[in-house]
Design an enzyme around this catalytic site. Structure first.
Site, PDB file in Angstrom:
ATOM      1  CB  SER A  10      -0.772  -0.191   1.052  1.00  0.00           C
ATOM      2  OG  SER A  10      -1.959   1.045   1.066  1.00  0.00           O
ATOM      3  CG  ASP A  24      -6.454  -3.164  -4.479  1.00  0.00           C
ATOM      4  OD1 ASP A  24      -7.147  -2.115  -4.581  1.00  0.00           O
ATOM      5  OD2 ASP A  24      -5.417  -3.191  -4.025  1.00  0.00           O
ATOM      6  CG  HIS A  40      -5.424  -2.237  -0.546  1.00  0.00           C
ATOM      7  ND1 HIS A  40      -4.577  -2.084  -1.513  1.00  0.00           N
ATOM      8  CD2 HIS A  40      -4.993  -1.618   0.606  1.00  0.00           C
ATOM      9  CE1 HIS A  40      -3.585  -1.155  -1.177  1.00  0.00           C
ATOM     10  NE2 HIS A  40      -4.016  -0.666   0.083  1.00  0.00           N
TER      11      HIS A  40
END
Length: 671
Positions: free
Chosen positions: A251, A573, A626
């Site tokens: 991320s 995602d 994610h």
């Protein structure tokens, strides 16, 4: 005899009087008891009774199941699961250990935003007893016990972006910093456990924890975090026979490590002084998971109205609840005030402007994603078949380039039919000075109704104009952010200005290291509708509320529509669109380019999302979401193979489901 008769009569009279008194007492008692019985019998079953019984039932069942879990043989849960789903496949670590893979290259984890734990080292009186207790992560107990105190200590200084006076909150260190976000909710734990299966332990694994609230350069200014990462990587290489590290950012950690690679090469005092060959000497591969390289539209809605799709839906079911003063809190206002002190949030504003994200009447994605399509379950990492073909004739073209539109008609109309006011003229109007009587100050209170109206009258915002809007509604945050981050595309990367740290986390304004033997992977999930653009409205609530809100009443009109609840979705995602996660590996860094002058090999590894088949699978072993992708067996297998020595070619090169290469061709990016 007469005496006896009189005595007998007297006794008889007394007895009779006594019986009468007893009867009267009984009647009296009945008179008092009857209303009580009637009141008791007529008592109604209240909502609180139901709630209490329900909570008691849930707690009782939970403790009973917990007792069973801790007393039954360890093989029972596996037996039940296999009886329902069939034989379980070996976890990747077990599978690869049977193949003979063992520990090889040291591994460095770089967590993303909000997934790393933060603990208190110094605080105000309201935080007494919390020394070195987690304020972020774990059980979040202090959030429930003293929410206002918690928000105060989680906020940074609104002028400096650093610690407020008298408060020190610091990142938790070690693998426990981000193995679990909260009890039972894994982040890195599954990957760590599988690496341990082939021999990894703490001396060959390192969690590069940092305070994710700060701007990237300020983590070095305040905590010397970048210097610590550099020293730890050098130590791991030196103590493992000179073997280079495999870095695994997730991320926002992807952007953080991109910043690190430029920092470590740059000379002091701005950089780490490692020289241009440092990355080539110390890094084997960078395996980016869910990387928002070019930003995420979700960050725009977060900064604009503290919203995303889920929060907007919650507002629909409980209108006004989160805006009002409930139990002494005004949730959204407190949340906005706190998060607008976190400079890291502006690092994920979309980069590249309309060149990357599209304009008023075009976008790279067009209409090639079916938001209603169901994903087939397939956990094979060697299957490169595409997701079933989509009938584009039945799909309506979406103006994804309009990241924010005020009204559905504006979102769908041709740009020539949209009447707009000049936002820049409105920005010149004088700001107010908190003339409202609101208990919680946020920057919207200084704007005034005329400026709020002007922001809505501009109608539509693209990635090129969204920065003007954010400067308009959040001037302090954007002023600080502008000193640490940039969002453009470099004309000439040899210009000395790009040696400044504000450009280092933008892949369109910086060069990759001179490390031709290093490899870069872009690994992310696909097949999940992901927030790409929004339809907004101006609220009519009180002066103390946030004036803008996602219009959840706006729908696309069909089951397969990508417009639902005021949010346009594209492939991704669930957090990062494919366009942001994959474009640099598909085009910007593919081969020798001005962004990748040494020709570092880049690979795209996409993982098609498949939800868990049943509750026993938990968050699933084939998820592309994610965070849940961190438990995806195919992704974990790829990582372990590279850590054990494999190259991108040995993995099979690119593994693509989406149309990222097609979209890349539509983007006019100078290489």
């Amino acid at each position: 005899m007469s005496f006896l008769r009189r005595r007998k009569g007297t006794d008889s009279s007394k007895s009779q009087n006594l019986r009468c008194n007893i009867v009267k007492e009984d009647e009296k008692n009945n008179l008092y008891e009857s209303p009580r019985k009637e009141s008791y019998n007529s008592k109604k079953w209240s909502c609180w009774d139901s709630c209490c019984w329900f909570i008691g039932f849930v707690c009782s069942v939970w403790w009973f199941l917990l007792l069973l879990y801790n007393t039954m043989p360890a093989s029972i849960p596996q037996y039940v699961t296999e009886a329902i789903t069939g034989p379980l496949t070996d976890p990747p670590g077990v599978k690869l250990r049977k193949e003979g893979l063992t520990v090889n290259h040291p591994v460095v984890f770089v967590p993303g935003i909000v997934t790393g734990g933060l603990e208190l080292w110094e605080g105000h009186q309201c935080a007494e007893g919390l020394f070195r207790k987690r304020l972020w992560g774990g059980s979040f107990g202090e959030l429930y016990k003293r929410p206002l105190c918690w928000a105060q200590h989680m906020s940074l200084d609104n002028e400096t972006g650093l610690d407020p006076p008298g408060i020190r909150v610091r990142p938790v260190s070690g693998l426990v910093a981000a193995d679990y976000f909260a009890a039972g909710y894994f982040v890195w734990a599954v990957l760590i456990a599988n690496l341990a299966q082939i021999g990894y332990e703490e001396k060959t694994m390192y969690m590069a924890a940092y305070d994710w609230r700060l701007s990237f350069q300020n983590t070095e200014v305040r905590d010397q975090t970048l210097s610590r990462i550099k020293s730890n990587i050098e130590l791991m290489v030196a103590t493992n026979g000179g073997k280079k590290v495999v870095v695994i950012p997730h991320s926002m950690g992807v952007l953080y490590f991109l910043h690190f690679m430029k920092w470590v090469e740059a000379p002091p005092p701005m950089g780490g002084g490692g020289g241009s060959e440092w990355c080539a000497k110390h890094i084997k591969a960078v395996m980016n998971i869910g990387g928002p390289f070019l930003g995420v539209p979700k960050s725009v809605s977060g900064l604009f109205s503290v919203e995303a799709r889920d929060i907007a839906i919650a507002r629909t079911f409980a209108p006004g609840f989160l805006d009002k003063d409930v139990f002494g809190l005004q949730t959204f206002q407190h949340l906005m005030r706190m998060t607008r002190t976190w400079d890291s949030t502006v690092s994920m504003i979309p980069k590249g402007g309309e060149t990357i994200w599209g304009g008023l009447d075009w976008s790279p994605e067009g209409s090639s994603f079916n938001c209603g399509a169901k994903t087939l379950r397939n956990n094979s990492i060697n299957n490169t078949d595409q997701i079933p073909n989509i009938n584009l004739a039945n799909m309506k073209n979406v103006n994804y380039g309009r990241i924010i539109s005020f009204g559905k008609d504006v979102a769908e109309a041709h740009s020539s039919k949209i009447e707009r006011v000049d936002l820049l003229d409105s920005m010149k109007a004088d700001m107010l000075t908190n003339l409202t009587n609101c208990d919680i100050w946020i920057e919207y209170h200084d704007i005034g109704d005329h400026r709020i109206k002007a922001a809505a009258d501009y109608k539509v915002y693209t990635a090129g104009s969204i920065l003007d809007l954010l400067h308009f509604v959040s001037p302090k945050l954007m002023a600080r952010g502008g000193a640490h981050f940039s969002y453009g595309i470099a004309d000439n990367l040899d210009d000395p200005k790009y040696q400044h740290y504000k450009y280092w986390s933008n892949p369109l304004e910086t060069k990759l290291p001179d490390a031709p033997d290093m490899e870069i992977y872009s690994m992310y999930g696909v097949g999940i509708p992901t927030e790409r653009a929004y339809v907004y409205k101006v609220t009519t609530a009180t002066d103390c509320s946030i004036p803008f809100q996602i219009d959840t009443s706006v729908e696309g009109g069909s089951e397969d529509s990508c417009l639902k609840g005021g949010v346009f979705s594209a492939d991704g995602d669930e957090t990062v669109p494919v366009l942001s996660a994959g474009l640099m590996a598909a085009k910007g860094w593919r081969g020798k380019t001005r962004f990748n002058p040494s020709g570092i090999p880049t690979y795209i590894r996409e993982y098609s999302h498949a939800p868990p088949a049943n509750l026993l699978e938990g968050r699933g072993t084939q998820s592309g979401a994610h965070v849940d992708i961190m438990g995806n067996f195919a992704l974990i297998e790829d990582i372990i193979r590279v850590a054990a020595g494999a190259t991108g070619k040995e993995l099979g090169g690119d593994h693509v489901y989406s149309d990222i290469f097609k979209w890349a061709e539509r983007i006019n990016l100078q290489l």
